[in-house]
Design a protein around this motif. Sequence first.
Motif, PDB file in Angstrom:
ATOM      1  N   GLU A   1     -22.679   9.435 -10.238  1.00 56.32           N
ATOM      2  CA  GLU A   1     -21.811   8.244 -10.248  1.00 56.32           C
ATOM      3  C   GLU A   1     -22.488   7.038  -9.603  1.00 56.32           C
ATOM      4  N   ILE A   2     -23.665   7.247  -9.012  1.00 58.96           N
ATOM      5  CA  ILE A   2     -24.384   6.152  -8.353  1.00 58.96           C
ATOM      6  C   ILE A   2     -25.486   5.632  -9.283  1.00 58.96           C
ATOM      7  N   ILE A   3     -25.465   4.345  -9.550  1.00 62.04           N
ATOM      8  CA  ILE A   3     -26.526   3.738 -10.353  1.00 62.04           C
ATOM      9  C   ILE A   3     -27.196   2.677  -9.491  1.00 62.04           C
ATOM     10  N   PHE A   4     -28.523   2.695  -9.465  1.00 63.89           N
ATOM     11  CA  PHE A   4     -29.237   1.733  -8.620  1.00 63.89           C
ATOM     12  C   PHE A   4     -29.344   0.379  -9.314  1.00 63.89           C
ATOM     13  N   THR A   5     -29.234  -0.678  -8.504  1.00 62.99           N
ATOM     14  CA  THR A   5     -29.354  -2.049  -9.010  1.00 62.99           C
ATOM     15  C   THR A   5     -30.283  -2.816  -8.063  1.00 62.99           C
ATOM     16  N   SER A   6     -30.391  -4.133  -8.293  1.00 65.04           N
ATOM     17  CA  SER A   6     -31.302  -4.917  -7.444  1.00 65.04           C
ATOM     18  C   SER A   6     -30.585  -5.586  -6.275  1.00 65.04           C
ATOM     19  N   CYS A   7     -29.262  -5.724  -6.334  1.00 62.27           N
ATOM     20  CA  CYS A   7     -28.536  -6.405  -5.251  1.00 62.27           C
ATOM     21  C   CYS A   7     -27.037  -6.303  -5.489  1.00 62.27           C
ATOM     22  N   GLY A   8     -26.285  -6.751  -4.513  1.00 62.69           N
ATOM     23  CA  GLY A   8     -24.827  -6.724  -4.632  1.00 62.69           C
ATOM     24  C   GLY A   8     -24.334  -7.619  -5.752  1.00 62.69           C
ATOM     25  N   SER A   9     -24.970  -8.763  -5.927  1.00 61.63           N
ATOM     26  CA  SER A   9     -24.525  -9.698  -6.976  1.00 61.63           C
ATOM     27  C   SER A   9     -24.682  -9.069  -8.348  1.00 61.63           C
ATOM     28  N   GLU A  10     -25.787  -8.373  -8.553  1.00 60.37           N
ATOM     29  CA  GLU A  10     -25.977  -7.693  -9.843  1.00 60.37           C
ATOM     30  C   GLU A  10     -24.886  -6.648 -10.056  1.00 60.37           C
ATOM     31  N   SER A  11     -24.606  -5.867  -9.020  1.00 64.84           N
ATOM     32  CA  SER A  11     -23.576  -4.827  -9.153  1.00 64.84           C
ATOM     33  C   SER A  11     -22.237  -5.459  -9.517  1.00 64.84           C
ATOM     34  N   ASP A  12     -21.877  -6.544  -8.830  1.00 67.84           N
ATOM     35  CA  ASP A  12     -20.596  -7.222  -9.116  1.00 67.84           C
ATOM     36  C   ASP A  12     -20.562  -7.730 -10.547  1.00 67.84           C
ATOM     37  N   ASN A  13     -21.618  -8.415 -10.954  1.00 67.73           N
ATOM     38  CA  ASN A  13     -21.667  -8.989 -12.309  1.00 67.73           C
ATOM     39  C   ASN A  13     -21.600  -7.898 -13.372  1.00 67.73           C
ATOM     40  N   TRP A  14     -22.379  -6.859 -13.157  1.00 67.19           N
ATOM     41  CA  TRP A  14     -22.436  -5.793 -14.145  1.00 67.19           C
ATOM     42  C   TRP A  14     -21.084  -5.090 -14.270  1.00 67.19           C
ATOM     43  N   ALA A  15     -20.458  -4.789 -13.124  1.00 73.34           N
ATOM     44  CA  ALA A  15     -19.181  -4.072 -13.154  1.00 73.34           C
ATOM     45  C   ALA A  15     -18.186  -4.822 -14.045  1.00 73.34           C
ATOM     46  N   ILE A  16     -18.064  -6.117 -13.819  1.00 76.35           N
ATOM     47  CA  ILE A  16     -17.042  -6.891 -14.532  1.00 76.35           C
ATOM     48  C   ILE A  16     -17.438  -7.090 -16.000  1.00 76.35           C
ATOM     49  N   ARG A  17     -18.664  -7.527 -16.219  1.00 69.32           N
ATOM     50  CA  ARG A  17     -19.101  -7.771 -17.607  1.00 69.32           C
ATOM     51  C   ARG A  17     -19.170  -6.475 -18.402  1.00 69.32           C
ATOM     52  N   GLY A  18     -19.580  -5.408 -17.745  1.00 66.59           N
ATOM     53  CA  GLY A  18     -19.738  -4.113 -18.434  1.00 66.59           C
ATOM     54  C   GLY A  18     -18.407  -3.572 -18.924  1.00 66.59           C
TER      55      GLY A  18
ATOM     56  N   PRO B   1     -34.109  -2.868   2.910  1.00 61.52           N
ATOM     57  CA  PRO B   1     -34.670  -4.194   2.598  1.00 61.52           C
ATOM     58  C   PRO B   1     -33.844  -4.939   1.547  1.00 61.52           C
ATOM     59  N   LYS B   2     -34.101  -6.221   1.433  1.00 60.13           N
ATOM     60  CA  LYS B   2     -33.475  -7.021   0.373  1.00 60.13           C
ATOM     61  C   LYS B   2     -34.068  -6.616  -0.973  1.00 60.13           C
ATOM     62  N   GLY B   3     -33.233  -6.665  -2.013  1.00 56.73           N
ATOM     63  CA  GLY B   3     -33.754  -6.359  -3.352  1.00 56.73           C
ATOM     64  C   GLY B   3     -33.324  -5.011  -3.883  1.00 56.73           C
ATOM     65  N   VAL B   4     -32.359  -4.384  -3.228  1.00 53.65           N
ATOM     66  CA  VAL B   4     -31.871  -3.108  -3.763  1.00 53.65           C
ATOM     67  C   VAL B   4     -30.375  -2.985  -3.474  1.00 53.65           C
ATOM     68  N   GLY B   5     -29.667  -2.465  -4.461  1.00 52.10           N
ATOM     69  CA  GLY B   5     -28.229  -2.247  -4.317  1.00 52.10           C
ATOM     70  C   GLY B   5     -27.829  -1.077  -5.184  1.00 52.10           C
ATOM     71  N   ALA B   6     -26.531  -0.883  -5.323  1.00 52.74           N
ATOM     72  CA  ALA B   6     -26.062   0.196  -6.196  1.00 52.74           C
ATOM     73  C   ALA B   6     -24.683  -0.158  -6.721  1.00 52.74           C
ATOM     74  N   LEU B   7     -24.367   0.461  -7.839  1.00 54.76           N
ATOM     75  CA  LEU B   7     -23.011   0.377  -8.392  1.00 54.76           C
ATOM     76  C   LEU B   7     -22.515   1.805  -8.566  1.00 54.76           C
ATOM     77  N   TYR B   8     -21.359   2.081  -7.945  1.00 52.45           N
ATOM     78  CA  TYR B   8     -20.688   3.360  -8.185  1.00 52.45           C
ATOM     79  C   TYR B   8     -19.871   3.211  -9.459  1.00 52.45           C
ATOM     80  N   VAL B   9     -20.064   4.129 -10.385  1.00 49.21           N
ATOM     81  CA  VAL B   9     -19.285   4.119 -11.623  1.00 49.21           C
ATOM     82  C   VAL B   9     -18.598   5.475 -11.730  1.00 49.21           C
ATOM     83  N   ARG B  10     -17.289   5.468 -11.584  1.00 51.97           N
ATOM     84  CA  ARG B  10     -16.532   6.724 -11.617  1.00 51.97           C
ATOM     85  C   ARG B  10     -16.875   7.520 -12.877  1.00 51.97           C
TER      86      ARG B  10
END
Length: 382
Positions: free
Chosen positions: A63-80, A205-214
């Motif tokens: 359920e964990i997908i790696f991203t580059s930052c929190g902003s990417e995770s937020d954008n992807w969640a909504i747009r996806g 470090p800066k440059g890494v985040g994640a998105l949890y996708v149920r």
Amino acid sequence: MIYLDNNATTRVAPEVRDAMLPYLSELYGNPSSAHTFGRETRRAVERAREQVAELLGARESSEIIFTSCGSESDNWAIRGVLERRPDKRHLVTTRVEHEAVRNLCEKLERDGYEVTWLDVDGEGSLNLEDVRAALRPDTAVVSVMLANNETGVLFPVEEIGRVVRERSEAAFHVDGVQAVGKIPIDLKSTEVDLFSLSGHKFHAPKGVGALYVRAGLDLAPFIIGGGQERGRRAGTEAVPYLVALGAAAELAHNFDGHGTIRRLRDQMEDAILDSIPNARLNGTRDRERRLPNTANISFEYVEGEAILAQLDDAGISVSTGSACNAESHVSSAVLRAMNVPYTAAQGSIRFSLGRYNTAEEIDRTLSVLPAIVARLFEMSPH
Ligand code: PLP
């Protein structure tokens, strides 16, 4: 130097740096390669996924997908979600979200989507009835933050999730960027479908985040290419950064100093509010409904930028509102949404503590701040 700006970013923990270093030197294999080099880094990536899943209380590490930052995770969640539900053209969010959600939703509005913007009260809290009333058959996604980056106010995402699930088919996204590492999180016991986090807020470090996708949620891929991240976000994995994120997640999971941070924050907040006459707290006084590390305080009739600069001269780093607002001289949208008067909003300072702060640092801050505020107040037209 005294660093009281841990909501803007945090220092990379030595344990995290040590964990990632081998992947910047001898362990350089591509995780997609079938040979020993590749298998080694594949294992490291999957271990990092498990460490993040553990911190969030996910049901499974997939359920964990790696991203580059929190902003990417937020954008992807909504747009996806929107991409997968083209017949649903309505979103629900709040007026106090981080720009990564707020500016995206404004853009979607310009593109023809309808957005219901939930208001907060003077203490920054959300009314559950407003959430209930906003839901419609064509609501595609509800996006709210768990912890506000400026005030630390917590939204009751468990209750909101129940309302969303009972009343609609909308996907429920939570921006958890400021909460991770500061309060316990257990996603499996909630109705959260998507949850964003960012490594640099909890000692990666800066440059890494994640998105949890149920598991089972239909989300459009973000980057199309190779099969990485199970085809959802292609591109060769940033192995050292993913290892760092995993190590930071484990460090956060095992951290037992939250009580100390809370005590230091409480002591600092009480002392400032007691000793500085024009100081007022922004955000709820109920500390159970605020992050344990954050105090956002306005000094009426004083410019926040001037306080920031003078504290900086004294070796103390704080922030005015959110870091992204620092250059813009527009008063914070979060404080405006809370109806904080302009004379107070302009003088707001965010103190955000972290695991490396000490009692001596708080004492030193309390020893210089009152005189700085008094001097600036004398000079101000009030
Ligand atoms: N969401 C919240 C609540 C934040 O505080 C931040 C960063 O300040 C972000 C999203 C964006 O995270 P990042 O800086 O990793 O893009």
